[in-house]
Motif scaffolding. Structure first.
Motif, PDB file in Angstrom:
ATOM      1  N   TYR A   1       8.123  -6.862  -0.852  1.00  0.00           N
ATOM      2  CA  TYR A   1       6.760  -6.489  -0.473  1.00  0.00           C
ATOM      3  C   TYR A   1       5.881  -6.170  -1.685  1.00  0.00           C
ATOM      4  O   TYR A   1       4.677  -6.436  -1.676  1.00  0.00           O
TER       5      TYR A   1
ATOM      6  N   PHE B   1       3.108  -9.158  -1.730  1.00  0.00           N
ATOM      7  CA  PHE B   1       1.820  -8.662  -1.243  1.00  0.00           C
ATOM      8  C   PHE B   1       1.137  -7.660  -2.179  1.00  0.00           C
ATOM      9  O   PHE B   1       0.019  -7.235  -1.916  1.00  0.00           O
TER      10      PHE B   1
ATOM     11  N   TRP C   1       1.938  -4.550  -2.646  1.00  0.00           N
ATOM     12  CA  TRP C   1       1.908  -3.207  -2.074  1.00  0.00           C
ATOM     13  C   TRP C   1       2.406  -2.191  -3.090  1.00  0.00           C
ATOM     14  O   TRP C   1       3.331  -2.448  -3.860  1.00  0.00           O
TER      15      TRP C   1
ATOM     16  N   VAL D   1       4.410   3.310   1.819  1.00  0.00           N
ATOM     17  CA  VAL D   1       3.818   2.012   1.522  1.00  0.00           C
ATOM     18  C   VAL D   1       2.302   2.128   1.577  1.00  0.00           C
ATOM     19  O   VAL D   1       1.748   2.560   2.590  1.00  0.00           O
TER      20      VAL D   1
ATOM     21  N   THR E   1      -0.940  -0.259   1.401  1.00  0.00           N
ATOM     22  CA  THR E   1      -1.332  -1.667   1.467  1.00  0.00           C
ATOM     23  C   THR E   1      -2.735  -1.887   0.922  1.00  0.00           C
ATOM     24  O   THR E   1      -3.219  -3.013   0.887  1.00  0.00           O
TER      25      THR E   1
END
Length: 128
Positions: free
Chosen positions: A22, A26, A28, A41, A43
């Motif tokens: 992740y 992405f 993150w 997390v 985002t």
């Protein structure tokens, strides 16, 4: 406001592998919390009060075990006990009752009428 999706949880079998995936795919931001066996997390941009831009939510990652066997959406409620009673009155089932989460608030897990596992969140500032 109660009833909104405010958090997600992604279970993992291999924490290092999941975090790397992740983070790299992405972008993150991940913060391990070993004392809670949990990874926070982010985002998107985060400030002292949480998300600083509308349109996204943050979440967490944890070891895969019941009731966290698949991704879970977490819904904000004013009163977890009252929400679980409504869940059961409408064909759902409590999986894990109210559990304290540090000094932040409480969580619980339930299955909806279709058998999907979901989470509940009650902030400490909503009830003592």
């Amino acid at each position: 406001m109660s009833g909104r999706v405010v958090h997600f949880e992604i279970p993992f079998d291999d924490g290092e592998r999941a975090r790397a995936f992740y983070r790299e795919v992405f972008g993150w931001e991940l913060q391990e919390m070993p004392e809670m066996a949990y990874t926070l997390v982010s985002t998107g941009p985060v400030g002292p009060e949480g998300s600083t831009e509308p349109g996204y939510i943050n979440g967490g990652m944890l070891r895969r075990e019941s009731p966290n066997e698949g991704p879970i959406l977490v819904i904000d409620v004013d009163d977890i006990e009252a929400a679980l009673a409504k869940v059961e009155a409408h064909g759902g089932q409590t999986l894990l009752g109210r559990q304290q989460v540090g000094d932040m608030g409480w969580s619980a897990y339930f299955k909806d009428a279709e058998g999907n596992a979901m989470g509940l969140w009650q902030s400490r500032d909503q009830s003592a």
